[in-house]
Design an enzyme around this catalytic site. Structure first.
Site, PDB file in Angstrom:
ATOM      1  N   GLU A   1       6.794  10.812   2.380  1.00 51.48           N
ATOM      2  CA  GLU A   1       7.219  10.827   3.731  1.00 51.48           C
ATOM      3  C   GLU A   1       6.506  11.373   4.411  1.00 51.48           C
ATOM      4  O   GLU A   1       5.721  11.221   5.491  1.00 51.48           O
ATOM      5  CB  GLU A   1       8.437  11.737   3.631  1.00 51.48           C
ATOM      6  CG  GLU A   1       8.325  12.149   5.240  1.00 51.48           C
ATOM      7  CD  GLU A   1       9.645  13.830   4.998  1.00 51.48           C
ATOM      8  OE1 GLU A   1       9.888  14.478   6.087  1.00 51.48           O
ATOM      9  OE2 GLU A   1      10.478  13.471   4.276  1.00 51.48           O
TER      10      GLU A   1
ATOM     11  N   ALA B   1      10.210  17.547  -2.439  1.00 49.08           N
ATOM     12  CA  ALA B   1      10.834  18.928  -2.184  1.00 49.08           C
ATOM     13  C   ALA B   1      10.790  20.004  -3.089  1.00 49.08           C
ATOM     14  O   ALA B   1      11.262  19.438  -4.131  1.00 49.08           O
ATOM     15  CB  ALA B   1      12.381  18.472  -1.094  1.00 49.08           C
TER      16      ALA B   1
ATOM     17  N   GLY C   1       9.906  13.201  -0.404  1.00 52.91           N
ATOM     18  CA  GLY C   1       9.183  13.965   0.616  1.00 52.91           C
ATOM     19  C   GLY C   1       7.678  13.234   0.461  1.00 52.91           C
ATOM     20  O   GLY C   1       7.245  13.941   1.523  1.00 52.91           O
TER      21      GLY C   1
ATOM     22  N   GLU D   1      -3.734   7.751 -11.670  1.00 48.67           N
ATOM     23  CA  GLU D   1      -3.201   6.964 -10.903  1.00 48.67           C
ATOM     24  C   GLU D   1      -2.586   7.242  -9.650  1.00 48.67           C
ATOM     25  O   GLU D   1      -1.953   7.907 -10.099  1.00 48.67           O
ATOM     26  CB  GLU D   1      -2.442   5.708 -11.622  1.00 48.67           C
ATOM     27  CG  GLU D   1      -1.710   4.403 -10.932  1.00 48.67           C
ATOM     28  CD  GLU D   1      -2.048   3.755 -12.057  1.00 48.67           C
ATOM     29  OE1 GLU D   1      -1.990   2.184 -12.144  1.00 48.67           O
ATOM     30  OE2 GLU D   1      -1.732   3.918 -13.039  1.00 48.67           O
TER      31      GLU D   1
END
Length: 323
Positions: free
Chosen positions: A173, A125, A170, A193
Site C-alpha cells: 500500500e 500492519a 500495507g 529479492e
C-alpha cells in the site's frame, strides 16, 4: 468540470491494502547494509539534515535531506528492524509528521521512500500491536493508516518507492501511494529479492486496478498471490526492476538515479504536472484537458517558465534556482 477544477488543490489518494499474515523470514539477507556515505548516484549519499531527534539506531523513521548534487532529494527510511518495518501507531505518527513538513517545503524536489532494514520493505500492519488494541481502537488505527498514506500520495512533488525486499499488505500500500516504484530482484541465493503480496483491503481494491487494470487486479486480489520483481514489472505494478547487489540496496540506488534526473526540471512545472495527471486520470478527457489548462496557467508568470524559454532559445540546459 467546475467541481473538478475546484478540487485542483487536492490530490485524491484512496488506498489501503490489508496487512497480510504471510511470513517474511525467508526474505532476510545475511550480513549488514553497506555504510551510508557521500558520493555519486551509484553510492548511498550521507544525510544532509534531519528534524526531530538525532539519527539514532532506535528511530523508527529516518529523514535525510541530501546534499551536493543530490540537493533537493529527501529520503524517508523505515527503520523498525525488530518488527520488519510493520506499521505501528508510533511509526504512522512519525510518517504523518514528516509528510506534513515536506509538503510545505519548497526546497524539496523529490521524496524517496525506502527501508533501512535489510531484506524487508514493509511487512504491513503491526498485527502484534493490533492484537492488544481494544475493538474501539482498531477502527481509529485503520483510519489513521489510510489518512497517512493518502497524505503521502498527496505530496506535491514526485515520490519514488525503493523496494529492496518484501512489501506485504500495507507495505505494498505504501509503495502504491508513490508515483514510481523500483524493485530489486535476484536469482542468487542469499541476496534480497523483492516479494509483493496483494490481498483485499479498504482502498487497495481501488488503487490497484488503476495501476495494472481491472481484470489482473481481481486475479491478484482473489488469489492473494505473491509476485517477484520481474513479474511485478511485467504486469506494470512497478516501473523498474534491477538486479540486487551485495549491499541489498540496488532499488534505492536506482531510485536515487531517477530522482537526480528530476532535479534539473522546473519545480513549479513538476508540481502542476503531477497535479494535472492525478486529477485528470479521475475525470473524462474534456475535463482533464481543462484541468491541464488551469495547471499550465499557473506556470506562465513563474521564473521556471522564463528560464525554460531562455534555455530553449539559447539551446542550453536550464538553470533553475527554485521558486
Amino acid at each position: 468540470m467546475a467541481a473538478a477544477l475546484r478540487g485542483l488543490g487536492l490530490l485524491q489518494g484512496r488506498v489501503r491494502l490489508a496487512a497480510t499474515a504471510a511470513t517474511t523470514s525467508s526474505f532476510r539477507r545475511p550480513g549488514q547494509r553497506a555504510p551510508v556515505r557521500a558520493g555519486a548516484a551509484a553510492t548511498v549519499p550521507s544525510a544532509g539534515k534531519s528534524y526531530g531527534s538525532e539519527a539514532k539506531e532506535e528511530e523508527e523513521l529516518r529523514i535525510r535531506y541530501l546534499d551536493d548534487e543530490h540537493k533537493g532529494i529527501v529520503v524517508l527510511g523505515l527503520n523498525r528492524s525488530h518488527a520488519k518495518n510493520a506499521l505501528s501507531k508510533n511509526l504512522l505518527k512519525m510518517m504523518s509528521k514528516a509528510v506534513d513538513a515536506l509538503k510545505s517545503d519548497k526546497k524539496v524536489r523529490t521524496v524517496i521512500f525506502r527501508s533501512e532494514v535489510p531484506g524487508i520493505f514493509c511487512a504491513g500492519a503491526d498485527l502484534k500491536e493490533r492484537a492488544k488494541m481494544h475493538s474501539s481502537e482498531v477502527s481509529s488505527f485503520v483510519s489513521k493508516t489510510r489518512a497517512t498514506i493518502n497524505e503521502m500520495a498527496n505530496l506535491p512533488v514526485p515520490t519514488i518507492a525503493a523496494i529492496d525486499g518484501a512489501a506485504l499488505g500495507g507495505g505494498l500500500e505504501l509503495a502504491l501511494a508513490c508515483d514510481i516504484r523500483v524493485a530489486a530482484s535476484s536469482a542468487k541465493m542469499g541476496l534480497v529479492e523483492t516479494k509483493l503480496a496483494i490481498i483485499p483491503g479498504a482502498g487497495g481494491t481501488q488503487r490497484l486496478p488503476r495501476t495494472i487494470g481491472v481484470s489482473l487486479a481481481k486475479e491478484l486480489i482473489f488469489s492473494a498471490r505473491i509476485v517477484d520483481g520481474e513479474e511485478a514489472k511485467s504486469i506494470g505494478l512497478i516501473s523498474h526492476v534491477v538486479e540486487q547487489n551485495e549491499a541489498g540496496d540496488a532499488a534505492y540506488r536506482r531510485a536515487l538515479a531517477l530522482a537526480k534526473e528530476f532535479l534539473p526540471q522546473g519545480p513549479v512545472a513538476m508540481r502542476v504536472a503531477k497535479l494535472a495527471i492525478n486529477q485528470g486520470m479521475e475525470v473524462d478527457l474534456v475535463t482533464g484537458l481543462a484541468i491541464e489548462e488551469a495547471c499550465y496557467a499557473q506556470t506562465i508568470p513563474t521564473k521556471d517558465r522564463i528560464e525554460g524559454l531562455l534555455a530553449f532559445k539559447e539551446k542550453r540546459p536550464p538553470r533553475y534556482k527554485g521558486e
